[in-house]
Write a protein that holds these residues in place. Structure first.
Motif, short mmCIF file in Angstrom:
data_model
loop_
_atom_site.label_atom_id
_atom_site.label_comp_id
_atom_site.label_asym_id
_atom_site.label_seq_id
_atom_site.Cartn_x
_atom_site.Cartn_y
_atom_site.Cartn_z
N ALA A 115 0.84 -1.15 -0.17
CA ALA A 115 0.05 -0.08 0.11
C ALA A 115 0.97 1.32 0.02
O ALA A 115 2.17 1.27 0.14
CB ALA A 115 -0.90 -0.04 1.06
N GLU A 116 0.43 2.51 0.00
CA GLU A 116 1.10 3.72 -0.06
C GLU A 116 1.46 4.08 1.24
O GLU A 116 0.73 3.87 2.37
CB GLU A 116 0.31 4.76 -0.89
N LEU A 117 2.30 4.80 1.19
CA LEU A 117 2.64 5.64 2.44
C LEU A 117 1.77 6.57 3.11
O LEU A 117 1.14 7.14 2.46
CB LEU A 117 4.04 6.26 2.30
N GLU A 118 1.38 6.47 4.33
CA GLU A 118 0.67 7.02 5.00
C GLU A 118 1.09 8.54 4.91
O GLU A 118 2.09 9.10 4.98
CB GLU A 118 0.42 6.72 6.42
N ALA A 119 -0.17 9.57 4.79
CA ALA A 119 0.17 10.95 4.62
C ALA A 119 0.79 11.67 5.76
O ALA A 119 1.84 12.52 5.75
CB ALA A 119 -1.16 11.70 4.16
N ALA A 120 0.54 11.22 6.98
CA ALA A 120 1.00 11.80 8.30
C ALA A 120 2.29 11.46 8.39
O ALA A 120 3.24 12.23 8.91
CB ALA A 120 -0.15 11.14 9.24
N ALA A 121 2.81 10.12 8.28
CA ALA A 121 3.96 9.41 8.37
C ALA A 121 4.97 10.37 7.35
O ALA A 121 6.08 10.31 7.62
CB ALA A 121 4.14 7.99 8.10
N VAL A 140 9.29 23.77 2.68
CA VAL A 140 9.81 23.01 1.96
C VAL A 140 9.42 21.45 2.13
O VAL A 140 9.07 20.75 1.06
CB VAL A 140 11.48 22.83 1.97
N ALA A 141 9.15 20.89 3.53
CA ALA A 141 8.23 19.76 3.66
C ALA A 141 7.07 19.51 3.19
O ALA A 141 6.69 18.45 2.61
CB ALA A 141 8.50 19.44 5.22
N LEU A 142 6.38 20.52 3.17
CA LEU A 142 5.13 20.51 2.63
C LEU A 142 5.00 20.62 1.19
O LEU A 142 4.12 19.65 0.40
CB LEU A 142 4.22 22.02 3.07
N LEU A 143 6.07 21.20 0.37
CA LEU A 143 6.16 21.25 -0.94
C LEU A 143 6.38 19.76 -1.33
O LEU A 143 5.96 19.16 -2.33
CB LEU A 143 7.15 21.96 -1.35
N GLY A 144 7.35 18.66 -0.74
CA GLY A 144 7.73 17.75 -0.91
C GLY A 144 6.47 16.79 -0.67
O GLY A 144 6.21 15.77 -1.57
N CYS A 145 5.56 17.11 0.28
CA CYS A 145 4.42 16.19 0.46
C CYS A 145 3.57 16.21 -0.67
O CYS A 145 2.97 15.40 -1.12
CB CYS A 145 3.76 16.45 1.95
N GLU A 146 3.34 17.54 -1.01
CA GLU A 146 2.43 17.69 -2.07
C GLU A 146 2.82 16.97 -3.50
O GLU A 146 2.00 16.56 -4.35
CB GLU A 146 2.18 19.07 -2.15
N ALA A 153 3.62 9.34 -5.76
CA ALA A 153 4.96 8.86 -5.32
C ALA A 153 5.24 8.32 -3.62
O ALA A 153 6.03 8.42 -3.15
CB ALA A 153 5.97 9.85 -5.43
N ARG A 154 3.89 7.82 -3.16
CA ARG A 154 3.74 7.05 -1.96
C ARG A 154 3.79 5.42 -2.13
O ARG A 154 3.92 4.79 -1.36
CB ARG A 154 2.67 7.32 -1.41
#
Length: 676
Positions: free
Chosen positions: A135-141, A162-168, A175-176
């Motif tokens: 499964a895909e990586l959890e958003a919170a993790a 920058v972390a929020l940009l990477g998550c988005e 890419a999870r």
């Protein structure tokens, strides 16, 4: 600068550690380095710091190379690598180097891997949902991992954005999951663009791909388009390479040019009739191609780099179109679908912004990074690239091939077994009830035969640990039947104790494992009857190996809270399992590595008064009472990366301790040199 002289490897490592210690962790500062050409470098990235240092001693260059290889392979740990290496070498300063080098493989196999597989397992968290690593990586993790990773590389005002940009970017690209995340890591240089002179808040994640070229011909068109990729000029040539074309008159020359022009127009008409409205070229096209493209309403982007051509092929799944010979009239089968095609201006740079429809799991999106100057943009891009590389390691697991070897009846570990050393390898089958686990299992399965001397006992590193009964006959070995469903023929759960530290993913990264000059495996096997209880203490959870993955040291997605918890836990369990080893050399090495691990949290909490002491006492007290860890900071870190860092440091130490002589060559030898 450092010179070799009579400086020991421990002194060289200590000097390197002093250079990077001040930039470690979220409380660290930025290092100002002056390059040999006079340029200044302000950074917190350990890889950039080590690459910028002017290192003269060969041992210093070897240490920096090992740290950089580990950082490139796992995306994390260059500064921590140097600090741990310095602590280990400093503790071994007064001992026997060769004896310590021989004890390291046995320590890794018999203590380190058991401490990770059994001791750490109850404390680990999983970054994947209930579906597992598929499964895909959890958003919170994902957010917790990225923000914790960027704390040690960017300033407090930058890391959150920058972390929020990477998550988005990960969320929009899909890419999870491993395939899309791997493409994002490999092609990150082509999937982001920099715009200097703008604030970081202007950074955006845009759909599609930004090609670093302007349109050679732009014909606006709406709706879905077809695009063709070419890697050679579409205008035909009169002669192929190595073939002469004889033109005897000016009339023949004009006729040949008319033929080339007519052929070019026919190609462009064929593209237009097939619905192709975008031509992507890896080479510069002739002016006639551009002319006929504008005439038939085909946009052209030329001079694409080989990396951009490869990216387009990976996203769309098409191959370059080649209208050679009679293929001009053939159907154009491999054409990409484009949702939009438009020019884009970022600062002073013009781009071709193209939206491709993906043929795979990766959904094309690109990141536009804004910063006041180019140097800051480079740091943000390097930090994000390292973060994505680190995230990719979450999908790896250690020791998984042991089960495959047992099922297939063959072992991929190099086996060096002889009757002379038969007494050094023993297997043990222990049956247990489903209600409890004995203290013998909790403490680790000891060898049935004790080595006669410490030097003789250290020879176990030359033999495989996870051996099938057919490959390890002898009176001391008991037969062990491993079943694919996790149970043996008697109905008891059978687990192969895994401790070789190298899996298939490691072989793909020779930078991490290139120093391994010995074979590792397990000395004993055990049968267990309980699943791992995550909420139980180490004494209640057994050896920490679950039925679902019986041969793994670390499962995919294993994470821990950031802030030195991995080092404290591993220190605690190495000390615990070292007491069960009846070899003085291995016990000494265990104490050395366990104490060296504490140098990492000491450096992290060095700026706080009694910060490390308080953190250490609270954590160890919770371990002794089987209570939850006192987590004080937000953020997660990959246990796979931390475990690989420890093993990579041990392999580097082994290489350094086995150096007999350093020869400095002032100039390269040539064939014309008179050597005698």
């Amino acid at each position: 600068e450092m010179s070799q002289g009579t400086v020991s490897a421990a002194d060289v490592a200590a000097a390197l550690a002093g250079a990077v210690r001040g930039a470690l962790g979220p409380r660290g500062g930025r290092a100002l380095l002056v390059r040999p050409d006079g340029r200044a470098l302000l950074t917190r990235d350990g890889l950039r710091m080590l690459e910028a240092l002017s290192l003269q001693p060969p041992t210093a260059r070897a240490m920096a190379a090992c740290a950089c290889r580990h950082r490139s392979a796992t995306g994390d740990g260059a500064k921590t690598f140097v600090l741990l290496l310095a602590a280990v070498l400093g503790a071994m300063r007064d001992g026997s180097p060769r004896r310590a080098a021989r004890a390291l493989p046995a320590f890794e196999r018999r203590v380190l891997e058991r401490a990770v597989a059994r001791g750490l397992r109850p404390h680990l968290r999983c970054a994947f949902p209930a579906g597992g690593p598929g499964a895909e990586l959890e958003a919170a993790a994902l957010e917790a991992l990225l923000e914790a990773y960027l704390r040690g590389r960017l300033g407090p005002g930058e890391r959150r954005a920058v972390a929020l940009l990477g998550c988005e970017l990960c969320a929009r690209c899909g890419a999870r999951r491993p395939p899309a995340l791997r493409l994002l890591c490999d092609r990150f240089a082509q999937l982001h663009a920099a715009a200097a002179g703008l604030p970081l808040a202007r950074s955006r994640v845009l759909p599609g791909v930004l090609l670093r070229r302007d349109f050679a011909a732009y014909c606006p068109a709406g709706g879905r388009l077809r695009a063709v990729l070419v890697t050679r000029c579409l205008r035909p040539v009169l002669a192929a390479p190595g073939v002469e074309c004889a033109v005897r008159s000016e009339r023949q020359h004009r006729a040949a040019l008319r033929w080339c022009g007519g052929r070019t127009e026919a190609v462009m008409e064929r593209l237009r009739s097939s619905g192709v409205r975008l031509l992507l070229s890896g080479v510069k096209q002739h002016e006639e191609v551009i002319y006929y493209a504008k005439l038939h309403g085909v946009s052209v982007v030329e001079c694409l780099s080989s990396e951009e051509v490869a990216l387009i092929s990976e996203i769309t799944g098409i191959s370059p179109y080649d209208p050679a010979g009679d293929s001009v009239q053939r159907e154009i089968a491999e054409a990409a679908v484009v949702t939009f095609c438009q020019p884009l201006l970022l600062g002073s740079q013009r781009y071709a912004h193209i939206g491709f429809s993906s043929a795979g799991a990766f959904q094309p999106h690109c990141l536009v990074l804004c910063a006041p100057v180019d140097a800051v943009n480079e740091q943000h891009a390097a930090a994000l690239h390292g973060a994505f590389t680190m995230l990719l390691q979450l999908f790896r697991e250690v020791g998984q091939e042991c089960r495959a070897e047992s099922q297939n009846g063959a072992s991929g570990v190099v086996s060096r077994y002889s009757p002379a050393t038969e007494t050094q390898v023993a297997t043990e089958s222990i049956a247990c009830s489903s209600s409890q686990v004995s203290e013998h299992q909790l403490g680790g399965c000891r060898d049935e035969t004790t080595a006669q001397s410490s030097d003789l006992a250290l020879q176990e590193s030359e033999h495989p640990d996870c051996m099938s009964p057919a490959s390890a006959p002898g009176p001391q070995s008991k037969e062990l039947n491993v079943c694919t469903d996790g149970t043996d023929s008697a109905g008891t759960h059978t687990v192969c104790e895994r401790a070789d530290g190298i899996n298939e993913s490691h072989r793909k990264h020779p930078a991490v494992c290139s120093h391994r000059n010995y074979s590792t495996a397990v000395v004993s096997t055990a049968t267990l009857c309980e699943h791992l209880g995550v909420d139980k203490g180490p004494e209640k959870a057994g050896c920490g190996v679950t039925q679902s993955c019986p041969c793994s040291i670390l499962e995919a997605g294993s994470v821990l809270p950031v802030g030195g918890y991995f080092e404290i836990l591993l220190h605690y369990y190495i000390r615990q399992y070292a007491k069960q080893v009846q070899q003085s050399a291995v016990t000494v090495i265990s104490n050395v590595v366990a104490d060296a691990l504490l140098s990492i949290p000491k450096a992290l909490y060095g700026t706080e008064r009694n910060g490390f002491t308080k953190f250490y006492l609270e954590t160890t007290e919770a371990l002794r009472k089987n209570q939850p860890l006192p987590v004080n900071e937000k953020g997660l870190e990959s246990v796979y990366c931390k475990y690989q860092l420890v093993t990579s440091v041990l392999h580097c130490v082994t290489e350094l301790l086995n150096i007999d002589l350093i020869i400095g060559v002032k100039r390269p030898l040539t064939g014309d040199s008179n050597l005698f």
